[in-house]
Write a protein that holds these residues in place. Structure first.
Motif, PDB file in Angstrom:
ATOM      1  N   LYS A 241      83.550  44.767  29.261  1.00  0.00           N
ATOM      2  CA  LYS A 241      82.960  45.678  28.289  1.00  0.00           C
ATOM      3  C   LYS A 241      81.518  45.998  28.677  1.00  0.00           C
ATOM      4  CE  LYS A 241      85.956  45.726  24.692  1.00  0.00           C
ATOM      5  NZ  LYS A 241      86.314  46.810  23.829  1.00  0.00           N
ATOM      6  N   GLN A 242      81.128  47.263  28.435  1.00  0.00           N
ATOM      7  CA  GLN A 242      79.737  47.630  28.649  1.00  0.00           C
ATOM      8  C   GLN A 242      78.906  47.138  27.481  1.00  0.00           C
ATOM      9  OE1 GLN A 242      80.078  51.956  29.718  1.00  0.00           O
ATOM     10  NE2 GLN A 242      78.401  51.319  31.029  1.00  0.00           N
ATOM     11  N   LYS A 243      77.638  46.871  27.743  1.00  0.00           N
ATOM     12  CA  LYS A 243      76.697  46.406  26.727  1.00  0.00           C
ATOM     13  C   LYS A 243      75.544  47.394  26.609  1.00  0.00           C
ATOM     14  CE  LYS A 243      78.390  42.114  26.136  1.00  0.00           C
ATOM     15  NZ  LYS A 243      78.575  41.422  24.904  1.00  0.00           N
ATOM     16  N   CYS A 244      74.998  47.500  25.416  1.00  0.00           N
ATOM     17  CA  CYS A 244      73.833  48.335  25.174  1.00  0.00           C
ATOM     18  C   CYS A 244      72.664  47.799  26.002  1.00  0.00           C
ATOM     19  CB  CYS A 244      73.474  48.328  23.691  1.00  0.00           C
ATOM     20  SG  CYS A 244      71.971  49.255  23.293  1.00  0.00           S
TER      21      CYS A 244
ATOM     22  N   ILE B 175      69.631  48.046  25.418  1.00  0.00           N
ATOM     23  CA  ILE B 175      68.506  47.608  24.589  1.00  0.00           C
ATOM     24  C   ILE B 175      68.841  46.341  23.815  1.00  0.00           C
ATOM     25  CG2 ILE B 175      66.990  48.201  22.656  1.00  0.00           C
ATOM     26  CD1 ILE B 175      67.184  51.125  23.608  1.00  0.00           C
ATOM     27  N   CYS B 176      69.934  46.365  23.042  1.00  0.00           N
ATOM     28  CA  CYS B 176      70.218  45.239  22.145  1.00  0.00           C
ATOM     29  C   CYS B 176      71.390  44.366  22.607  1.00  0.00           C
ATOM     30  CB  CYS B 176      70.484  45.740  20.731  1.00  0.00           C
ATOM     31  SG  CYS B 176      72.054  46.619  20.542  1.00  0.00           S
ATOM     32  N   ASN B 177      72.048  44.776  23.673  1.00  0.00           N
ATOM     33  CA  ASN B 177      73.128  43.992  24.282  1.00  0.00           C
ATOM     34  C   ASN B 177      74.407  43.940  23.442  1.00  0.00           C
ATOM     35  OD1 ASN B 177      73.772  42.717  26.722  1.00  0.00           O
ATOM     36  ND2 ASN B 177      73.622  40.703  25.784  1.00  0.00           N
ATOM     37  N   SER B 178      74.550  44.840  22.458  1.00  0.00           N
ATOM     38  CA  SER B 178      75.800  44.881  21.700  1.00  0.00           C
ATOM     39  C   SER B 178      76.868  45.597  22.534  1.00  0.00           C
ATOM     40  CB  SER B 178      75.605  45.586  20.360  1.00  0.00           C
ATOM     41  OG  SER B 178      75.263  46.939  20.556  1.00  0.00           O
ATOM     42  N   GLU B 179      78.131  45.347  22.205  1.00  0.00           N
ATOM     43  CA  GLU B 179      79.213  45.984  22.944  1.00  0.00           C
ATOM     44  C   GLU B 179      79.240  47.484  22.677  1.00  0.00           C
ATOM     45  OE1 GLU B 179      83.061  44.237  22.602  1.00  0.00           O
ATOM     46  OE2 GLU B 179      82.380  42.291  23.321  1.00  0.00           O
ATOM     47  N   ILE B 180      79.501  48.253  23.726  1.00  0.00           N
ATOM     48  CA  ILE B 180      79.542  49.714  23.640  1.00  0.00           C
ATOM     49  C   ILE B 180      80.960  50.160  23.346  1.00  0.00           C
ATOM     50  CG2 ILE B 180      79.314  51.840  24.997  1.00  0.00           C
ATOM     51  CD1 ILE B 180      76.642  50.609  24.155  1.00  0.00           C
ATOM     52  N   ASP B 181      81.079  51.076  22.383  1.00  0.00           N
ATOM     53  CA  ASP B 181      82.364  51.687  22.054  1.00  0.00           C
ATOM     54  C   ASP B 181      82.121  53.176  21.871  1.00  0.00           C
ATOM     55  OD1 ASP B 181      84.792  52.564  21.084  1.00  0.00           O
ATOM     56  OD2 ASP B 181      85.023  50.904  19.671  1.00  0.00           O
ATOM     57  N   ASP B 182      82.460  53.973  22.893  1.00  0.00           N
ATOM     58  CA  ASP B 182      82.156  55.403  22.825  1.00  0.00           C
ATOM     59  C   ASP B 182      82.976  56.137  21.767  1.00  0.00           C
ATOM     60  OD1 ASP B 182      84.435  55.145  24.344  1.00  0.00           O
ATOM     61  OD2 ASP B 182      83.793  56.482  25.943  1.00  0.00           O
ATOM     62  N   ASP B 183      83.967  55.479  21.165  1.00  0.00           N
ATOM     63  CA  ASP B 183      84.709  56.072  20.051  1.00  0.00           C
ATOM     64  C   ASP B 183      83.891  56.075  18.761  1.00  0.00           C
ATOM     65  OD1 ASP B 183      86.956  56.562  21.615  1.00  0.00           O
ATOM     66  OD2 ASP B 183      87.885  54.648  21.106  1.00  0.00           O
ATOM     67  N   TYR B 184      82.800  55.302  18.711  1.00  0.00           N
ATOM     68  CA  TYR B 184      81.968  55.194  17.516  1.00  0.00           C
ATOM     69  C   TYR B 184      80.606  55.849  17.686  1.00  0.00           C
ATOM     70  CZ  TYR B 184      85.430  52.014  15.642  1.00  0.00           C
ATOM     71  OH  TYR B 184      86.598  51.478  15.173  1.00  0.00           O
ATOM     72  N   GLY B 185      80.455  56.713  18.685  1.00  0.00           N
ATOM     73  CA  GLY B 185      79.203  57.440  18.864  1.00  0.00           C
ATOM     74  C   GLY B 185      78.215  56.795  19.801  1.00  0.00           C
ATOM     75  N   ASP B 186      78.592  55.706  20.442  1.00  0.00           N
ATOM     76  CA  ASP B 186      77.707  55.102  21.436  1.00  0.00           C
ATOM     77  C   ASP B 186      77.572  56.059  22.626  1.00  0.00           C
ATOM     78  OD1 ASP B 186      77.587  52.939  19.732  1.00  0.00           O
ATOM     79  OD2 ASP B 186      78.994  51.728  20.875  1.00  0.00           O
ATOM     80  N   THR B 187      76.485  55.945  23.364  1.00  0.00           N
ATOM     81  CA  THR B 187      76.173  56.872  24.439  1.00  0.00           C
ATOM     82  C   THR B 187      76.218  56.164  25.783  1.00  0.00           C
ATOM     83  OG1 THR B 187      74.748  58.131  22.964  1.00  0.00           O
ATOM     84  CG2 THR B 187      74.405  58.448  25.321  1.00  0.00           C
ATOM     85  N   ILE B 188      76.941  56.769  26.716  1.00  0.00           N
ATOM     86  CA  ILE B 188      77.027  56.258  28.078  1.00  0.00           C
ATOM     87  C   ILE B 188      76.635  57.400  29.010  1.00  0.00           C
ATOM     88  CG2 ILE B 188      78.546  55.313  29.853  1.00  0.00           C
ATOM     89  CD1 ILE B 188      80.340  54.307  27.524  1.00  0.00           C
ATOM     90  N   GLY B 189      75.736  57.128  29.932  1.00  0.00           N
ATOM     91  CA  GLY B 189      75.314  58.181  30.855  1.00  0.00           C
ATOM     92  C   GLY B 189      74.398  57.633  31.922  1.00  0.00           C
TER      93      GLY B 189
END
Length: 65
Positions: free
Chosen positions: A2-5, A7-21
């Protein structure tokens, strides 16, 4: 894995509006909470939370048209 943020190291879920780029050539991922905080920081740093600053910026944009 899983990718992590970044900044805060929370798990990234692009289905919930998280940003990957990419930030330039560096891959980044930000959770929705950190993206919101980044946007708020940009607004504050540019004075866009002040109505007079916003009105002035609108006038500048209108003059450029």
């Amino acid at each position: 894995m899983k990718q992590k943020c970044n900044i805060c190291n929370s798990e990234i879920d692009d289905d919930y509006g998280d940003t990957i780029g990419n930030f330039g050539i560096y891959p980044v991922a930000f959770c929705v909470w950190c993206v919101s905080s980044i946007r708020d920081m940009v607004i504050q740093l540019n004075g866009f939370d002040d109505i007079d600053t916003l009105k002035e910026r609108i006038r500048e944009l209108e003059d450029d048209m």
